[in-house]
Design a protein around this motif. Sequence first.
Motif, PDB file in Angstrom:
ATOM      1  N   ASP A 173       0.811  -1.224   0.000  1.00 13.93           N
ATOM      2  CA  ASP A 173       0.000   0.000   0.000  1.00 13.93           C
ATOM      3  C   ASP A 173       0.846   1.276   0.000  1.00 13.93           C
ATOM      4  N   ALA A 174       2.142   1.174   0.165  1.00 14.46           N
ATOM      5  CA  ALA A 174       3.002   2.360   0.215  1.00 14.46           C
ATOM      6  C   ALA A 174       3.094   3.008  -1.167  1.00 14.46           C
ATOM      7  N   PRO A 175       3.164   4.337  -1.255  1.00 15.66           N
ATOM      8  CA  PRO A 175       3.266   5.010  -2.561  1.00 15.66           C
ATOM      9  C   PRO A 175       4.436   4.500  -3.397  1.00 15.66           C
ATOM     10  N   ALA A 176       5.573   4.227  -2.749  1.00  8.11           N
ATOM     11  CA  ALA A 176       6.755   3.787  -3.504  1.00  8.11           C
ATOM     12  C   ALA A 176       6.542   2.427  -4.159  1.00  8.11           C
ATOM     13  N   ALA A 177       5.601   1.639  -3.634  1.00  8.17           N
ATOM     14  CA  ALA A 177       5.353   0.310  -4.197  1.00  8.17           C
ATOM     15  C   ALA A 177       4.790   0.400  -5.613  1.00  8.17           C
ATOM     16  N   ALA A 178       4.238   1.538  -5.992  1.00 11.34           N
ATOM     17  CA  ALA A 178       3.681   1.715  -7.334  1.00 11.34           C
ATOM     18  C   ALA A 178       4.760   2.028  -8.366  1.00 11.34           C
ATOM     19  N   LEU A 179       5.990   2.286  -7.926  1.00 11.95           N
ATOM     20  CA  LEU A 179       7.077   2.635  -8.840  1.00 11.95           C
ATOM     21  C   LEU A 179       7.726   1.374  -9.406  1.00 11.95           C
ATOM     22  N   ASP A 180       8.211   1.459 -10.644  1.00 10.15           N
ATOM     23  CA  ASP A 180       8.963   0.346 -11.227  1.00 10.15           C
ATOM     24  C   ASP A 180      10.335   0.214 -10.578  1.00 10.15           C
ATOM     25  N   GLU A 181      10.942   1.359 -10.232  1.00 16.87           N
ATOM     26  CA  GLU A 181      12.209   1.403  -9.516  1.00 16.87           C
ATOM     27  C   GLU A 181      12.094   2.439  -8.412  1.00 16.87           C
ATOM     28  N   VAL A 182      12.585   2.107  -7.237  1.00 17.14           N
ATOM     29  CA  VAL A 182      12.414   2.975  -6.071  1.00 17.14           C
ATOM     30  C   VAL A 182      13.722   3.702  -5.767  1.00 17.14           C
TER      31      VAL A 182
END
Length: 323
Positions: A173-182
């Motif tokens: 659920d974290a916003p960064a989880a939606a990124l392809d690369e963090v």
Amino acid sequence: MDLIRHLECFVAVAEESHFGRAAERLGMAQPPLSQRIQRLERELGVRLFERTSRQVTITKAGTLLLDEARTLLDRSESLLATARRIRDGESGLLRAALPPDLSGDTVAAILAAFRERHAGVELELHELTTAQQLDLFGARGLDVGLIHHPCEVAGLELGPVLRREVGVLISRDAPAAALDEVPLGSLDGYELILFPRAGAPALHDQVLTTCARHGFSPVAVRHGQGASFVRGLILSSRAVAFGPRDAWDAREAREADRGVVWRPLAAAPLTWQYSVAWPAGRSDAAVGAFTEAATRALLDTAGAAPEAPSRPLHLRPAAEFWL
């Protein structure tokens, strides 16, 4: 002529460039040392050193023979070590260790490959951190192990250095989880779950230094390694952890792990470096078989890749950042 003892004298004088210091290092008087060098020169038919009243200089012939002499001394030590193990009834036993962060598939692959290569040797395998392995190497309680770099490798020989890409474990659920690369900097404000520092102090400090350089200053650092414990902390608090993808993929496939995902880090700032290590002079067939088995298993089952040979393995004088 006792060739091994004469070669020890040759190497000592070559490394000290001084007969007095070499004699002190060998625990003998200087005149017998000079006599041994002269006899070795007669036996070999070449002059090993140029001597003056002020200095000793190795000759070109001596320089060409020095590596051969060191190799013979190393092999003789290996032979004596094997003889001691036979004398003590340990000829069929290899005491080996692996770090706690390997998956079950990788451990199984190492065991299978070792048995295939060296079925006549009993493998006594332990799960030990790098620090624990280094302590046992010093106490002669371990024959071979897979260690994390960076660490103190004085007195050890190393197999090929391998690296595994490290990503971030984060709540789905974290916003960064939606990124392809963090990016590491996007994790600022999170707690970090990291392996205990005592297990690999230099690597622990290197991870925190890398985080700080890339804009991630953890709110707190919690220590833990068990998969269930780490997952619980990630799900119950604003926390992240680092780990290789292959170790997480198998767990993520289970229903219980759906709440935590693995994402690659942008620009791959973190990697785990490994190599098989063993005490200098201990490189026999069993150690070689374990080295081959562990290296192949990491490449085939753990997503590892050969490390660039130009990357340094030595420790820095002091950690730049630690908590």
